[in-house]
Design a protein around this motif. Structure first.
Motif, PDB file in Angstrom:
ATOM      1  N   ALA A  28       0.819  -1.120   0.018  1.00 18.45           N
ATOM      2  CA  ALA A  28       0.070   0.127   0.010  1.00 18.45           C
ATOM      3  C   ALA A  28       0.958   1.266  -0.012  1.00 18.45           C
ATOM      4  O   ALA A  28       2.124   1.338   0.314  1.00 18.45           O
ATOM      5  CB  ALA A  28      -1.048  -0.093   1.226  1.00 18.45           C
ATOM      6  N   ASP A  37      -3.396   5.289  -1.066  1.00 17.96           N
ATOM      7  CA  ASP A  37      -4.515   4.136  -0.901  1.00 17.96           C
ATOM      8  C   ASP A  37      -5.482   4.628   0.026  1.00 17.96           C
ATOM      9  O   ASP A  37      -6.404   3.502   0.150  1.00 17.96           O
ATOM     10  CB  ASP A  37      -4.042   2.711  -0.878  1.00 17.96           C
ATOM     11  N   LEU A  62      -8.860   2.281   0.450  1.00 22.02           N
ATOM     12  CA  LEU A  62      -8.968   1.197   1.688  1.00 22.02           C
ATOM     13  C   LEU A  62     -10.188   1.701   2.611  1.00 22.02           C
ATOM     14  O   LEU A  62     -10.692   0.622   3.214  1.00 22.02           O
ATOM     15  CB  LEU A  62      -7.480   1.127   2.092  1.00 22.02           C
ATOM     16  N   ASP A 117     -13.234  -0.662   3.675  1.00 21.27           N
ATOM     17  CA  ASP A 117     -13.331  -1.214   5.064  1.00 21.27           C
ATOM     18  C   ASP A 117     -14.614  -1.113   5.230  1.00 21.27           C
ATOM     19  O   ASP A 117     -15.348  -1.879   5.875  1.00 21.27           O
ATOM     20  CB  ASP A 117     -12.205  -0.514   5.680  1.00 21.27           C
ATOM     21  N   HIS A 162       0.326  -3.035   4.907  1.00 18.28           N
ATOM     22  CA  HIS A 162      -0.732  -3.463   4.272  1.00 18.28           C
ATOM     23  C   HIS A 162       0.035  -3.867   2.840  1.00 18.28           C
ATOM     24  O   HIS A 162       0.740  -3.421   2.261  1.00 18.28           O
ATOM     25  CB  HIS A 162      -1.492  -2.374   3.992  1.00 18.28           C
ATOM     26  N   VAL A 185      -2.027  -4.615  -0.781  1.00 15.62           N
ATOM     27  CA  VAL A 185      -3.230  -4.554  -1.523  1.00 15.62           C
ATOM     28  C   VAL A 185      -3.466  -5.436  -2.772  1.00 15.62           C
ATOM     29  O   VAL A 185      -2.448  -5.552  -3.399  1.00 15.62           O
ATOM     30  CB  VAL A 185      -3.679  -2.958  -1.722  1.00 15.62           C
ATOM     31  N   LEU A 230      -8.746  -1.171  -6.916  1.00 18.20           N
ATOM     32  CA  LEU A 230      -8.392  -1.939  -5.440  1.00 18.20           C
ATOM     33  C   LEU A 230      -9.618  -2.806  -5.056  1.00 18.20           C
ATOM     34  O   LEU A 230     -10.758  -2.171  -4.854  1.00 18.20           O
ATOM     35  CB  LEU A 230      -7.873  -0.444  -4.386  1.00 18.20           C
ATOM     36  N   TYR A 235      -7.383  -6.144   0.729  1.00 14.48           N
ATOM     37  CA  TYR A 235      -6.044  -5.772   1.458  1.00 14.48           C
ATOM     38  C   TYR A 235      -5.939  -6.888   2.572  1.00 14.48           C
ATOM     39  O   TYR A 235      -6.872  -7.735   2.973  1.00 14.48           O
ATOM     40  CB  TYR A 235      -5.942  -4.409   2.224  1.00 14.48           C
ATOM     41  N   ARG A 288      -3.680  -7.070   6.394  1.00 14.92           N
ATOM     42  CA  ARG A 288      -2.607  -6.325   7.328  1.00 14.92           C
ATOM     43  C   ARG A 288      -1.873  -7.259   7.933  1.00 14.92           C
ATOM     44  O   ARG A 288      -2.215  -8.038   8.561  1.00 14.92           O
ATOM     45  CB  ARG A 288      -3.774  -5.246   8.118  1.00 14.92           C
TER      46      ARG A 288
END
Length: 162
Positions: free
Chosen positions: A9, A13, A17, A21, A52, A54, A61, A64, A66
């Motif tokens: 990322a 982004d 993101l 989310d 992150h 992606v 996008l 993702y 984490r």
């Protein structure tokens, strides 16, 4: 079927993101309240772009993952933990989650980690099957650890060596 492009990322982004989310939030996988509207920062001081990976499909996008440390202890620094995974509704079933998971395992290995762990809700059978198919095993269960939508849900601890 197009192959997802996986990359680290960048600060650019943030908006995409955050939107992803909010769109993917569900008690099927989240124990925290939904992200606040209209906008809550996605990146945090302890979880920035470098933490992150992606996924993009056709330049959009769509997911993702984490990766972080399970604790701040030096004695635990050889372990990485998957601290979030999301795939947009339209990209599900296209190998995006698997590609992100594999990339996170490789990233953890490159960082010198010896193990990778994660926590998944007991009722999230889709995610559990994905993790098991990629070599993760159940290492513990915390029964009824969370109360979501009026139901007590187990917290399943999974891990694998690198």
């Amino acid at each position: 079927m197009p192959v997802p492009c996986i990359r680290h990322a960048t600060p650019d982004d943030e908006d995409g993101l955050g939107r992803l989310d909010r769109e993917t939030w569900s008690t099927a996988h989240a124990v925290t309240p939904p992200p606040r509207q209209p906008y809550e920062p996605f990146f945090r001081p302890r979880s920035g772009p470098r933490d992150h990976l992606v996924a993009e499909l056709d330049g959009r996008l769509v997911g993702y993952i984490r990766l972080g440390f399970p604790t701040e202890l030096a004695s635990n620094a050889h372990v990485r933990q998957i601290r979030g995974l999301a795939v947009s509704e339209e990209a599900r079933g296209k190998g995006v989650g698997r590609a992100l998971l594999r990339a996170a395992v490789e990233d953890a290995r490159r960082q010198g980690a010896r193990r990778i762990t994660l926590r998944v809700l007991g009722h999230n059978t889709t995610a559990r099957k994905l993790y098991e198919s990629e070599g993760f095993v159940v290492e513990g269960v915390q029964p009824e650890e969370f109360h979501l939508d009026g139901v007590y849900v187990d917290d399943v601890l999974m891990g694998r060596p690198l």
